[in-house]
Structures are given as C-alpha cells and as structure tokens.
Design a protein around this motif. Structure first.
Motif, mmCIF file in Angstrom:
data_model
loop_
_atom_site.group_PDB
_atom_site.id
_atom_site.type_symbol
_atom_site.label_atom_id
_atom_site.label_comp_id
_atom_site.label_asym_id
_atom_site.label_seq_id
_atom_site.Cartn_x
_atom_site.Cartn_y
_atom_site.Cartn_z
ATOM 1 N N UNK A 27 -2.913 -26.598 -7.487
ATOM 2 C CA UNK A 27 -2.898 -25.607 -8.559
ATOM 3 C C UNK A 27 -4.285 -25.334 -9.123
ATOM 4 N N UNK A 28 -5.309 -25.968 -8.543
ATOM 5 C CA UNK A 28 -6.684 -25.662 -8.920
ATOM 6 C C UNK A 28 -7.192 -26.334 -10.169
ATOM 7 N N UNK A 29 -6.541 -27.395 -10.608
ATOM 8 C CA UNK A 29 -6.963 -28.055 -11.843
ATOM 9 C C UNK A 29 -8.358 -28.649 -11.772
ATOM 10 N N UNK A 30 -8.634 -29.405 -10.726
ATOM 11 C CA UNK A 30 -9.981 -29.963 -10.572
ATOM 12 C C UNK A 30 -10.999 -28.851 -10.358
ATOM 13 N N UNK A 31 -10.646 -27.876 -9.532
ATOM 14 C CA UNK A 31 -11.579 -26.781 -9.231
ATOM 15 C C UNK A 31 -11.989 -26.051 -10.497
ATOM 16 N N UNK A 32 -11.014 -25.726 -11.334
ATOM 17 C CA UNK A 32 -11.330 -24.987 -12.564
ATOM 18 C C UNK A 32 -12.256 -25.796 -13.469
ATOM 19 N N UNK A 33 -11.959 -27.076 -13.612
ATOM 20 C CA UNK A 33 -12.790 -27.908 -14.484
ATOM 21 C C UNK A 33 -14.217 -28.007 -13.952
ATOM 22 N N UNK A 34 -14.374 -28.104 -12.655
ATOM 23 C CA UNK A 34 -15.713 -28.204 -12.074
ATOM 24 C C UNK A 34 -16.462 -26.885 -12.183
ATOM 25 N N UNK A 35 -15.746 -25.786 -12.040
ATOM 26 C CA UNK A 35 -16.358 -24.465 -12.216
ATOM 27 C C UNK A 35 -16.794 -24.270 -13.661
ATOM 28 N N UNK A 36 -15.958 -24.680 -14.587
ATOM 29 C CA UNK A 36 -16.305 -24.554 -15.999
ATOM 30 C C UNK A 36 -17.519 -25.411 -16.365
ATOM 31 N N UNK A 37 -17.738 -26.481 -15.580
ATOM 32 C CA UNK A 37 -18.908 -27.334 -15.809
ATOM 33 C C UNK A 37 -20.173 -26.763 -15.184
ATOM 34 N N UNK A 38 -20.016 -25.683 -14.403
ATOM 35 C CA UNK A 38 -21.184 -25.002 -13.845
ATOM 36 C C UNK A 38 -21.372 -25.116 -12.350
ATOM 37 N N UNK A 39 -20.536 -25.908 -11.676
ATOM 38 C CA UNK A 39 -20.713 -26.122 -10.238
ATOM 39 C C UNK A 39 -20.157 -24.971 -9.412
ATOM 40 N N UNK A 40 -20.570 -24.908 -8.153
ATOM 41 C CA UNK A 40 -19.930 -24.042 -7.167
ATOM 42 C C UNK A 40 -18.815 -24.856 -6.522
ATOM 43 N N UNK A 41 -17.688 -24.214 -6.210
ATOM 44 C CA UNK A 41 -16.547 -24.943 -5.664
ATOM 45 C C UNK A 41 -15.991 -24.222 -4.449
ATOM 46 N N UNK A 42 -15.676 -25.031 -3.428
ATOM 47 C CA UNK A 42 -14.974 -24.541 -2.244
ATOM 48 C C UNK A 42 -13.612 -25.228 -2.227
ATOM 49 N N UNK B 14 -8.269 -32.601 6.379
ATOM 50 C CA UNK B 14 -8.697 -33.459 7.485
ATOM 51 C C UNK B 14 -9.783 -32.795 8.316
ATOM 52 N N UNK B 15 -9.935 -31.479 8.176
ATOM 53 C CA UNK B 15 -10.951 -30.722 8.910
ATOM 54 C C UNK B 15 -12.000 -30.134 7.973
ATOM 55 N N UNK B 16 -12.170 -30.749 6.818
ATOM 56 C CA UNK B 16 -12.999 -30.114 5.789
ATOM 57 C C UNK B 16 -14.445 -29.908 6.221
ATOM 58 N N UNK B 17 -14.984 -30.809 7.036
ATOM 59 C CA UNK B 17 -16.380 -30.615 7.454
ATOM 60 C C UNK B 17 -16.527 -29.392 8.349
ATOM 61 N N UNK B 18 -15.529 -29.142 9.189
ATOM 62 C CA UNK B 18 -15.551 -27.955 10.047
ATOM 63 C C UNK B 18 -15.305 -26.688 9.239
ATOM 64 N N UNK B 19 -14.363 -26.761 8.306
ATOM 65 C CA UNK B 19 -13.986 -25.588 7.519
ATOM 66 C C UNK B 19 -15.119 -25.073 6.646
ATOM 67 N N UNK B 20 -15.983 -25.960 6.189
ATOM 68 C CA UNK B 20 -17.065 -25.541 5.285
ATOM 69 C C UNK B 20 -18.434 -25.592 5.960
ATOM 70 N N UNK B 21 -18.433 -25.677 7.281
ATOM 71 C CA UNK B 21 -19.702 -25.811 8.015
ATOM 72 C C UNK B 21 -20.680 -24.696 7.696
ATOM 73 N N UNK B 22 -20.159 -23.495 7.467
ATOM 74 C CA UNK B 22 -21.031 -22.353 7.190
ATOM 75 C C UNK B 22 -21.503 -22.327 5.739
#
Length: 333
Positions: free
Chosen positions: A43-58, A89-97
């Motif tokens: 549901x994006x709870x961690x993502x939203x909090x990290x974005x609100x703190x100023x980070x970029x999130x994937x 499980x494939x996160x390194x491949x998914x965000x390689x770019x």
C-alpha cells in the motif's frame, strides 16, 4: 514454535499501517539525494514516508491490486517516485537502469491490505475463494488443498506453518474433499477447527495452516532468499538493507543471511579455529520489535521483527541456501 506471520484480529481491518516505520526510517536514513528501493511496495506506506523525508523511491510489487497506491504516489511525487512491476527476488535486475541505489527495504509476508480483501482468499476470518495468490496467477491454495495427498499436505503444513497437528488436519481435509471440493476460506477454516478444536483466548486454529498454504502458493521462502542476495548484489559499500519479517522462520533466514556464522556449527575450543568468512554486512543491527504504543495502535505488528545491515566492500556471494535454515517439505523433490 514461532508465531504465525501477520496474525489476524477478530475485527475488520482498517487501512494498511506499515509496521516499525520509525525504526525502518532510522535504519535507512532516507534523506534528500538518496535513492531507495521499496521491494515490497504493498500500500506504499514505507515509500510515502521515505518520499516525504526527501528520498527518491523505486517501488516494486507483483500484486496488480497495488495500482491505486502507485498512482497516488506518482501524482504526489512525480519526480522522485518510480514503480516497477515484478518480484523483489529480481530487484537488482528490475532497477538495473536506475543505479546507483543507496538502500533497500523489504517487508516480508502478506499485507493488511491483502488480508482485508476477502476475494483474495488470504483470510480465515472472511468468506472468499480459497486463492492466496499474490500475483493472481499460478497454483492456488484450493489446488493444493484439493489435490495433494494427505502425507504431502501434512508435511507442507508442518514445514511452512509449524503446525504440530498437521496430520490430523490433513486427514480431515482429505475426508471433507471426498464429499465436495473445498473452495472457500471459511469452509477450510471450519474443517480445521473441527479437526483440532479451539480454546478460548487462543489464536484461531486455522492460523498456521493458512500461513503454510500462503507461503507454498507464493514461494515466499525462496523469494525471500533470492531477494536478500539480489539486494547484496545491488548495493555498493555503505548501502543499507532493512528487512521486516513476521515469523520466526523468516527471521531466522534473515538473521543468518546477515551473519552466516549464526547458522554454522558451534566451534570446539579443542579443534583448530576455522577462518571467519568475509563480512558482507557490517554493522548488523540486533532484532528490533514493536513497542507498546505501536502495538496498541496496530495489533498486527506484534510479530514484526526488523533486522538491518550496512554493506561492506566485499564481493557479493552466490545464492546459497546452506546454513540459512530454509524450511523444506519432507519428501519433496
């Protein structure tokens, strides 16, 4: 025996509340300029909090039902939020770019959002189809319940749910399905309750069996191991990994991944000392659990455990299950 993952409450669930949020943020330090992968978006709870703190999130997730939460964050943070459909499980491949990445967070197990959607079949408290597929494809819980032989089913419930009465439950399931296929959550829950009974104040008797079926349907232990090693490959020296788990089986895997010596045999002082393997994570935090105030707000957090570590300069390891304590079903190939 470990506590079942994300145990359910009797009351209908409210909106998804990310557990140990403050502790996760402290472990990852999501300040401006940092790029963080939320490998289990939900549901994006961690993502939203990290974005609100100023980070970029994937964000990464295999569940199509997360789309509304993805759209909300894209609207609020169009320049700093990216979503990729897939498995962590494939996160390194998914965000390689999208390298470099500074941190990864993984929240293991089923989310409140999924539990509260009766049609997903995760909950023994709500009537729905016996499904449990996070990706909505592949083998369902109903397939396992209606097709596995009694011994196979009992071994699955014991290995993945630590269900001590697995054989009796399997016998009752096999007897019931001979009359008619078991197709709904409450139908299965009633069969399990009939098999082993229910004591006042105890967890629902179907808790462990539902957990085991969900883990089997979604290949959760293999996903966890692959995801941990993918994060190790992705993160450079100084990169941070935080993992929240909800069951002793999951937590054991995470603990031993961060500190492989925890899974090895105890050395004897009478034998030559074995050279320690190079550390890929240092320092590694001790287990962090929810405090009283969080438990009062969110009872589902009572089994949550956070472990985190910082990547060293040592080369990433090849995926290796040995020593991690990954449960295996007896008699399985």
């Amino acid at each position: 025996m470990g506590k079942p993952s994300l145990p359910e409450t009797e009351e209908p669930g409210g909106p998804h509340v990310p557990v140990l949020l403050a502790e996760v943020l402290a472990a990852l330090e999501p300040v401006a300029g940092r790029r963080i992968v939320d490998g289990t978006f939900g549901a994006g709870g961690y993502s939203r909090a990290m974005l609100e703190a100023g980070a970029e999130v994937i964000g990464i997730d295999r569940d199509p039902s997360v789309a509304p939460h993805v759209d909300a964050l894209k609207a609020d943070f169009p320049d700093r939020f990216t979503f990729v459909a897939g498995t962590f499980s494939e996160l390194d491949t998914l965000v390689a770019q999208l390298d470099p990445v500074d941190a990864v967070v993984l929240d293991i197990g089923v989310s409140s959002m999924q539990l509260d959607q009766a049609e997903r079949g995760f909950s023994f408290m709500r009537e729905g189809p016996l499904d449990m597929r996070m990706s909505k494809s592949g083998t369902s819980a109903a397939d396992l319940v209606n097709e596995l032989e009694a011994e196979q089913l009992a071994n699955l419930l014991y290995a993945y749910g630590e269900e001590r009465k697995s054989r009796r439950i399997a016998q009752f399931i096999v007897a019931a399905r001979q009359e008619t296929p078991i197709t709904t959550t409450l139908e299965l829950a009633r069969i399990i309750e009939k098999a082993i009974g229910r004591k006042p104040g105890d967890a629902h008797p179907a808790t462990r069996s539902f957990q085991a079926l969900r883990i089997a349907v979604n290949g959760e232990f293999d996903q966890l191991v692959e995801g941990l090693f993918a994060a190790e490959r992705l993160l450079a020296e100084g990169g941070r990994l935080a993992v929240v788990s909800f069951h002793s089986l999951e937590d054991r895997i995470v603990k031993r991944f961060f500190d492989p010596d925890k899974g090895g045999p105890t050395a004897s002082r009478h034998l030559p000392q074995v050279e320690m393997a190079p550390r890929r994570w240092q320092p590694v935090s001790k287990a962090v659990k929810s405090g009283k105030s969080e438990l009062a707000r969110n009872p589902r957090a009572r089994s949550a455990v956070l472990r985190s570590g910082v990547r060293t300069s040592e080369a990433a390891r090849a995926v290796d299950l040995s020593g991690l304590g990954v449960p295996r079903i007896r008699g399985a190939a």
